[in-house]
Each structure stands twice: as C-alpha cells, then as structure tokens.
Design a protein around this motif. Structure first.
Motif, PDB file in Angstrom:
ATOM      1  N   SER A   3      25.865  11.821  19.193  1.00  0.00           N
ATOM      2  CA  SER A   3      25.725  11.670  17.743  1.00  0.00           C
ATOM      3  C   SER A   3      26.812  10.780  17.161  1.00  0.00           C
ATOM      4  O   SER A   3      27.310  11.030  16.071  1.00  0.00           O
ATOM      5  N   HIS A   5      28.590   7.981  15.192  1.00  0.00           N
ATOM      6  CA  HIS A   5      28.234   7.265  13.967  1.00  0.00           C
ATOM      7  C   HIS A   5      28.972   5.926  13.902  1.00  0.00           C
ATOM      8  O   HIS A   5      30.132   5.831  14.290  1.00  0.00           O
ATOM      9  N   ALA A  19      22.394  -3.752  15.123  1.00  0.00           N
ATOM     10  CA  ALA A  19      22.110  -2.425  14.571  1.00  0.00           C
ATOM     11  C   ALA A  19      20.879  -1.825  15.233  1.00  0.00           C
ATOM     12  O   ALA A  19      20.863  -0.631  15.572  1.00  0.00           O
ATOM     13  N   ARG A  20      19.851  -2.653  15.427  1.00  0.00           N
ATOM     14  CA  ARG A  20      18.627  -2.168  16.087  1.00  0.00           C
ATOM     15  C   ARG A  20      18.925  -1.688  17.504  1.00  0.00           C
ATOM     16  O   ARG A  20      18.447  -0.638  17.938  1.00  0.00           O
ATOM     17  N   HIS A  23      20.824   1.570  17.492  1.00  0.00           N
ATOM     18  CA  HIS A  23      19.913   2.648  17.104  1.00  0.00           C
ATOM     19  C   HIS A  23      19.020   3.045  18.281  1.00  0.00           C
ATOM     20  O   HIS A  23      18.828   4.249  18.553  1.00  0.00           O
ATOM     21  N   GLU A  28      24.057   6.725  15.748  1.00  0.00           N
ATOM     22  CA  GLU A  28      23.726   7.017  14.351  1.00  0.00           C
ATOM     23  C   GLU A  28      24.264   5.853  13.517  1.00  0.00           C
ATOM     24  O   GLU A  28      25.456   5.789  13.221  1.00  0.00           O
ATOM     25  N   VAL A  29      23.378   4.932  13.160  1.00  0.00           N
ATOM     26  CA  VAL A  29      23.799   3.688  12.516  1.00  0.00           C
ATOM     27  C   VAL A  29      23.508   3.758  11.020  1.00  0.00           C
ATOM     28  O   VAL A  29      22.396   4.081  10.603  1.00  0.00           O
ATOM     29  N   ILE A  30      24.532   3.446  10.243  1.00  0.00           N
ATOM     30  CA  ILE A  30      24.366   3.315   8.793  1.00  0.00           C
ATOM     31  C   ILE A  30      24.613   1.851   8.454  1.00  0.00           C
ATOM     32  O   ILE A  30      25.649   1.287   8.834  1.00  0.00           O
ATOM     33  N   ALA A  43      16.216  -0.052   7.314  1.00  0.00           N
ATOM     34  CA  ALA A  43      16.171   1.408   7.423  1.00  0.00           C
ATOM     35  C   ALA A  43      14.732   1.912   7.470  1.00  0.00           C
ATOM     36  O   ALA A  43      14.396   2.807   8.257  1.00  0.00           O
ATOM     37  N   THR A  46      13.281   1.163  10.992  1.00  0.00           N
ATOM     38  CA  THR A  46      13.852   1.810  12.173  1.00  0.00           C
ATOM     39  C   THR A  46      14.098   3.304  12.025  1.00  0.00           C
ATOM     40  O   THR A  46      14.199   4.020  13.020  1.00  0.00           O
ATOM     41  N   MET A  48      16.934   4.306  10.612  1.00  0.00           N
ATOM     42  CA  MET A  48      18.380   4.446  10.391  1.00  0.00           C
ATOM     43  C   MET A  48      18.673   4.528   8.894  1.00  0.00           C
ATOM     44  O   MET A  48      17.797   4.255   8.064  1.00  0.00           O
ATOM     45  N   ARG A  49      19.888   4.876   8.533  1.00  0.00           N
ATOM     46  CA  ARG A  49      20.252   5.047   7.128  1.00  0.00           C
ATOM     47  C   ARG A  49      20.740   3.747   6.522  1.00  0.00           C
ATOM     48  O   ARG A  49      21.441   2.971   7.178  1.00  0.00           O
TER      49      ARG A  49
END
Length: 306
Positions: A3, A5, A19-20, A23, A28-30, A43, A46, A48-49
């Motif tokens: 998990s 981040h 980022a992709r 993920h 856990e990608v923001i 987001a 995918t 993600m946030r």
C-alpha cells in the motif's frame, strides 16, 4: 508492492505514463497537474486519485510523503518546489525527475534539505515506450532516501533488478542522464548519416527498410534506436512530409560543456549537437557567406532563394 503511496506532479507524456505504470504495479498513486482536468481524466481512466491542488495532494499522502515531480526543468520545477516546501514535513522525500542540469539539482537539493526534506534527482529514460517496456532510472541522493523509494524504482524499471541504479550523491543521477543523452545524440546522428548515404546511392536501388531490418539481427550496430529506425523506414522511406528540423533538449549542450570543462575530447557528440543546430537554420547565414566567398574568388554562381 503493498500500500505504498506516492504523489505524481506533472502529467505530460512521461509523467502520466509513469503514474499508470506505478498504478498497474500496485502503488497507491495520487496525481496532480496544473491543468486539473488532466489529473481528473487520468483518475477516471485508471481508478487512481486526483488532487485538485498541491495542498490536497500533500494532505492525501501519509507521512513520510514521497512526491515525484515530472515537470520541465527550470521555472516550472522551481515554482512547484517553492509551493511544496511549506506543505511538506521533515523526513518527506522530493524526487525531481526533470531533464535538469545536475548543477541546478545540487543547488535545489541544498534548499530542500535545509527544510529537512530529502531530495533525489532522477534521470528518466524510456520515452513513450516506458509504460510498456519500463523506464531506465538514474538516481542520485542519500542512500536511506533512495532505499525508501526503491519499491517505486523497481516498479517503474523494466525489472526489479535491472534498469535502475543509485548512481551516487545528489546531482549524479542527472549527470549520468545528461551523458546518456549526449551519447544518444551521437548514435542517432551516425544512423541518420549512414542511411542518408545508402539512400543517395540510387543506382543500386537499395531497400533501406530491408537493410535496417536485416541489421537488427547479428549486426554490431543493432540497438533500440536501429529498431525504431527500421520501423520508421518500413512505414515510409521517402519521409517526404517530414521537415528536416531536429530540436535539441539542452542535455547535448550540457554534455559538451562538461567535456570541455574536463578537457576530454568528445568530437562525435559535439558535432551531433552542431548538426541539430544546423537543421534549425542556424548555419544559414554562414552558408550564404560561404557561397558569396566562392563567387568572389572563383566566379562561382550563387543560387538565389525562390
């Protein structure tokens, strides 16, 4: 990957695909982008946030935070660092993945480390293929900080034990990436010149696509750049719609400057850089003056622009 981040700031061609990949590997990608619609769209695509501000990004990340900047070198990176520093806490990690001059990265690190925030400079290679193939990562910084982001490096790289390296202290990552790009200039120029000479030997009726494809197997010049060249030639050998203008990102120039500072001869990289400048019209005046010199001493005809 668990998990873990990470915040990704800057969602251009490289940042969005990084980022992709993170993920997909379980991070856990923001994500945050100055144009927030890019972050929101990614987001939605995918799961993600997306953060609509840097404040929201830092608030969403558990401490110690890891924030990775994938922004253009210079003002864009500097302004985001300025905005982030008051939002980060002691022990957080800031990664600069720009194609930055290593000396600037060292100066940035001093400002960041003064706030008790770890700074890592990361040279990233892989282009638009990185999402699928993985990225080559050259990082500089404190050993403990690099250890903390190692799971992300392993996720981004082609394999957990290949394609990434802790090169040394801060600045070393961007220095190694700079030299990598200088070498790239020379390799690209050599391939381009060779195929131009082949193309000019019209009486042989050479098929450049077939030659490029054949060279990919067993040849000492086989490389990913040759693979890309073969793919280009297979689609279009004439290249009729392509303007003969080649941009330079700045890293070739920095490589040449580093060679000069160390008094190390680097003629191939230097000339490859100068050929890029020539393609941008920066030799036009010199070429015109050469034509006039030939006219003056030998009466040679001067061609006029249409």
């Amino acid at each position: 990957m668990g998990s873990k981040h990470i915040g990704m700031v800057g969602l251009g061609r490289m940042g969005a695909n990084m980022a992709r990949r993170l993920h997909l590997k379980g991070a856990e990608v923001i994500v945050y982008n100055r144009h927030t619609e890019k972050a929101i769209a990614l987001a939605r695509e995918t799961g993600m946030r997306a953060a609509e501000s840097l404040e929201a990004l830092t608030q969403a990340l558990p401490t110690p935070r890891v924030v990775w900047l994938m922004l253009p070198a210079g003002e864009a990176t500097e302004s985001h660092i300025d905005a982030l520093l008051p939002l980060l806490s002691a022990g957080d990690i800031l990664v600069n993945g720009a194609n930055a001059l290593y000396e600037n990265s060292i100066a940035q690190s001093q400002r960041v480390e003064a706030a008790q925030i770890h700074y890592i400079d990361a040279g990233v290679s892989g282009g638009v293929w990185g999402l699928q193939e993985g990225y080559a990562l050259m990082v500089g910084g404190d050993k403990h900080a690099v250890n903390a982001i190692t799971p992300f490096l392993q996720a981004l790289a082609p394999a957990t034990d290949k394609g990434w390296l802790h090169c040394g202290p801060v600045g070393s990552g961007h220095f190694v990436k700079m030299i990598h790009n200088g070498i790239e200039y020379g390799m690209m120029q050599a391939l381009a010149e060779g195929f131009a000479i082949l193309q000019g030997k019209t009486e042989f009726g050479l098929d450049l696509a077939e030659i490029a494809e054949m060279w990919r197997y067993g040849s000492v010049v086989r490389s990913w750049l040759l693979d890309l060249t073969a793919d280009t030639l297979a689609k279009d050998q004439a290249l009729a719609g392509v303007a003969p203008v080649v941009a330079d990102s700045g890293e070739g120039l920095w490589t040449v400057q580093a060679a000069l500072a160390q008094k190390i001869p680097a003629p191939v990289i230097t000339l490859a850089l100068q050929m890029r400048w020539a393609s941008q019209g920066r030799d036009d005046y010199a070429a015109k003056l050469l034509a006039m010199m030939r006219n003056q001493f030998g009466g040679h005809a001067v061609q006029k622009e249409v």
